[in-house]
Each structure stands twice: as structure tokens, then as C-alpha cells.
Scaffold this active site. Structure first.
Site, PDB file in Angstrom:
ATOM      1  N   HIS A 182      -3.215   0.337  -4.770  1.00  0.00           N
ATOM      2  CA  HIS A 182      -2.682  -0.831  -5.483  1.00  0.00           C
ATOM      3  C   HIS A 182      -3.094  -0.722  -6.947  1.00  0.00           C
ATOM      4  O   HIS A 182      -4.260  -0.897  -7.283  1.00  0.00           O
ATOM      5  CB  HIS A 182      -3.235  -2.137  -4.879  1.00  0.00           C
ATOM      6  N   ALA A 194       2.807  -1.988   4.102  1.00  0.00           N
ATOM      7  CA  ALA A 194       2.547  -0.978   5.125  1.00  0.00           C
ATOM      8  C   ALA A 194       1.992  -1.723   6.331  1.00  0.00           C
ATOM      9  O   ALA A 194       1.144  -2.610   6.181  1.00  0.00           O
ATOM     10  CB  ALA A 194       1.537   0.044   4.611  1.00  0.00           C
ATOM     11  N   ASN A 215       1.470   3.548  10.821  1.00  0.00           N
ATOM     12  CA  ASN A 215       0.711   4.079  11.960  1.00  0.00           C
ATOM     13  C   ASN A 215       1.040   3.211  13.170  1.00  0.00           C
ATOM     14  O   ASN A 215       1.558   2.103  13.016  1.00  0.00           O
ATOM     15  CB  ASN A 215      -0.798   4.032  11.680  1.00  0.00           C
ATOM     16  N   HIS A 237      -5.093  -9.701  -1.449  1.00  0.00           N
ATOM     17  CA  HIS A 237      -5.228  -9.955  -0.011  1.00  0.00           C
ATOM     18  C   HIS A 237      -6.322 -10.994   0.225  1.00  0.00           C
ATOM     19  O   HIS A 237      -7.316 -11.036  -0.498  1.00  0.00           O
ATOM     20  CB  HIS A 237      -5.600  -8.676   0.746  1.00  0.00           C
ATOM     21  N   SER A 285       0.825  -1.214   0.000  1.00  0.00           N
ATOM     22  CA  SER A 285       0.000   0.000   0.000  1.00  0.00           C
ATOM     23  C   SER A 285       0.858   1.262   0.000  1.00  0.00           C
ATOM     24  O   SER A 285       1.677   1.471   0.888  1.00  0.00           O
ATOM     25  CB  SER A 285      -0.903   0.024   1.239  1.00  0.00           C
ATOM     26  N   HIS A 341      -7.308   4.025   6.574  1.00  0.00           N
ATOM     27  CA  HIS A 341      -6.451   3.705   5.423  1.00  0.00           C
ATOM     28  C   HIS A 341      -5.817   4.982   4.863  1.00  0.00           C
ATOM     29  O   HIS A 341      -4.707   4.958   4.340  1.00  0.00           O
ATOM     30  CB  HIS A 341      -7.266   2.989   4.338  1.00  0.00           C
ATOM     31  N   MET A 383      -1.871  -7.122   6.945  1.00  0.00           N
ATOM     32  CA  MET A 383      -2.878  -8.024   6.378  1.00  0.00           C
ATOM     33  C   MET A 383      -2.381  -8.716   5.106  1.00  0.00           C
ATOM     34  O   MET A 383      -3.171  -9.108   4.256  1.00  0.00           O
ATOM     35  CB  MET A 383      -4.160  -7.238   6.066  1.00  0.00           C
ATOM     36  N   SER A 384      -1.060  -8.857   4.979  1.00  0.00           N
ATOM     37  CA  SER A 384      -0.503  -9.436   3.748  1.00  0.00           C
ATOM     38  C   SER A 384       0.786 -10.184   4.069  1.00  0.00           C
ATOM     39  O   SER A 384       1.022 -10.587   5.200  1.00  0.00           O
ATOM     40  CB  SER A 384      -0.218  -8.315   2.738  1.00  0.00           C
ATOM     41  N   TYR A 403      -8.440 -10.872   2.564  1.00  0.00           N
ATOM     42  CA  TYR A 403      -9.683 -10.198   2.948  1.00  0.00           C
ATOM     43  C   TYR A 403     -10.517  -9.730   1.745  1.00  0.00           C
ATOM     44  O   TYR A 403     -11.682  -9.391   1.890  1.00  0.00           O
ATOM     45  CB  TYR A 403      -9.427  -9.029   3.902  1.00  0.00           C
ATOM     46  N   GLU A 404      -9.903  -9.707   0.552  1.00  0.00           N
ATOM     47  CA  GLU A 404     -10.663  -9.318  -0.641  1.00  0.00           C
ATOM     48  C   GLU A 404     -11.607 -10.432  -1.090  1.00  0.00           C
ATOM     49  O   GLU A 404     -12.403 -10.232  -2.012  1.00  0.00           O
ATOM     50  CB  GLU A 404      -9.700  -8.950  -1.775  1.00  0.00           C
TER      51      GLU A 404
END
Length: 275
Positions: free
Chosen positions: A60, A112, A234, A82, A29, A246, A210-211, A84-85
Site C-alpha cells: 500500500h 485481495a 489464496n 484498515h 493489496s 501476506h 479485512m477491508s 486492524y492498523e
């Protein structure tokens, strides 16, 4: 994972190229800007490649960029997939299989991530020394194809120790302060709760995202050498008393992109390609 699909995708990519890529990059990201530094690029949209998923997340771009970077022939994923997609773990990691089939032996994977380690600051770059798979599943579940890798792959050196040392040396030469630490892979897409962040810190995590974890498992399965770099975009929930968005991730990666570009280009310029 269907070996025939891997072959078809790699043959399609090869048909577009006049050069053979030796190094792959996965750009997370807000970090896709590195692909814009690639010289004489061949750009292939994911939509064109047989069996490739499509990237659905902002930040992306969803394309391969192949060309020359710091004297190396590279293949860069400008945007990743990902779990989650809604993709399967096999779909998320399909590009790693294709990279291996193309003959690529080395991978730099970036992301990130939220900082769990309270000594970190937003904007820090962290070299990943190890990971914790907190996704509750693995891309290797199911029948194993011995052409792709061993049934029970060793993960004790998922992140290549020589590459970690090389990256630390490059940071020192650039006078760039970088962190090292353990990356935790969660499914997302919700950010962690403060209690979950405390749990992950207790388990030894330094950053969370998340990746990356599924991709590195599959790269290890294919005996690829991996270097991982997180941009701490963050601080994770509960450390600072503020909500996570995000947009904040994208703002931070934009802020540190010069350091990121300088660092990764320095690493690539002198990266040892053979074991």
C-alpha cells in the site's frame, strides 16, 4: 465524523487539482499498479492531507493519484486504511467522506481476498454482489450528521446492480472468466481458522478479507454507486493444507495484474456515471 475536517481535507485536495474527479478507485493489496496507468497524474501523499491517516501495510503506497484513465477523470487511493492498523472506523472511512465532498458519485473498490467458495482458484477475479459485516462494529455508530447521509441507510443495494451487470458484460467482451459472490469483512490481522472458514461458508460467504465493508457502508450512506472487485489471492484456511502468508497474497496479485488491469480499464472506459 467532523464535517469541518471533511471540508478541510477536500479543500486541500481541490487546491492541488485543475480537474474535477468523477470516479474514485480504492486499490487493495498488490493492486496499486493500476494507479501507474493514470495519465497526467497529480500525486498527493496521504501525509500532506489534513486529518488523513497513513497507510502502514506493505503493498500500500499511501498516496492519491488523480488524472485521466480510459477517458474518465479519476481519483485513485493507492493504498487504504484498515481497522486492524489501530485506526477507528471513522478514520478508515474518512477518504470516502472526502470523495463524496469532492462531488464524486461513483466508486470502484478492490481488494485481495481469501477464497471460501471451493470452486474458486487463486488468481480468480470476483465481482462482489453483496457483503457480510463480520467486524462486530460499524463506521456509522455514533451521532449522525444528516449532511452526510440518513440515520438508517438502506444497504439492500450496497453494490450497484447496474454496475455488476456492466462488469459482467465487460468480462464477457474480454473473454475473461470472472466469479461473482459475497465478500465477508473480518477485522484481521490474523487470518481465519479452518473452523471460522467453515462457519463463513455456511453463512453464505464466498471470499473473506479485512477491508472494503466499512468503506462500502459509508459510500452507501453518502448515496454513492459502488462496484466491488476481489482478487482471490489464496484459498482460505483449511481448504488447502498449507499456511497463509501476506507474501503469497502479493505474489498472486502480481501474477494476475494483467487481467486485473485489462478488466478494470475496460469497465471504466464505458462505465455509466449517472443514475
Amino acid at each position: 465524523m467532523d464535517f469541518q475536517k471533511i471540508k478541510e481535507a477536500s479543500q486541500f485536495i481541490e487546491s492541488k487539482l485543475t480537474v474535477k474527479p468523477e470516479l474514485a478507485l480504492v486499490l487493495g493489496s498488490g493492486l496499486g499498479v493500476l494507479a501507474e496507468e493514470i495519465e497526467n497524474p497529480t500525486i498527493i501523499s496521504y501525509q500532506e492531507i489534513p486529518y488523513f491517516p497513513e497507510s502502514t501495510v506493505s503493498g500500500h503506497k499511501g498516496q492519491l493519484v488523480i488524472g485521466t484513465l480510459e477517458g474518465k477523470t479519476v481519483l485513485a487511493m493507492q493504498g487504504r486504511f484498515h481497522f486492524y492498523e489501530g485506526y477507528t472506523m471513522q478514520q478508515v472511512t474518512f477518504p470516502m467522506r472526502v470523495m463524496k465532498q469532492l462531488g464524486i458519485q461513483s466508486l470502484i473498490v478492490t481488494n485481495a481476498a481469501g477464497g471460501i467458495n471451493e470452486t474458486f482458484n487463486p488468481g480468480d477475479l470476483m465481482i462482489i454482489t453483496d457483503h457480510i459485516n463480520n467486524m462486530g462494529t460499524s463506521p456509522l455508530i455514533g451521532p449522525n450528521d444528516d449532511r452526510l447521509g440518513a440515520r438508517f441507510p438502506d444497504m439492500s443495494q450496497g453494490y450497484d446492480k447496474a454496475y455488476i451487470q456492466h462488469a459482467l458484460q465487460c468480462a464477457e467482451e474480454l473473454n475473461l472468466s470472472v466469479q461473482t459472490g459475497v465478500y465477508v469483512g473480518n477485522t484481521g490481522p490474523a487470518y481465519e481458522t479452518p473452523a471460522e472458514v467453515r462457519m463463513l461458508r455456511t453463512l453464505g460467504g464466498d471470499a473473506v478479507g479485512m477491508s472494503t465493508v466499512p468503506e462500502v457502508i459509508v459510500a452507501s450512506h453518502g448515496n454513492m454507486r459502488v462496484l466491488g472487485i476481489s482478487c482471490i489471492s489464496n484459498m482460505a484456511a483449511g481448504i488447502l493444507d498449507q499456511p497463509l502468508t501476506h507474501d503469497e497474497v502479493m505474489e498472486t496479485t502480481d501474477m494476475v495484474k494483467q487481467n486485473f488491469l485489462q478488466f478494470v480499464k475496460k469497465i471504466i472506459s464505458s462505465l455509466p456515471m449517472n443514475r
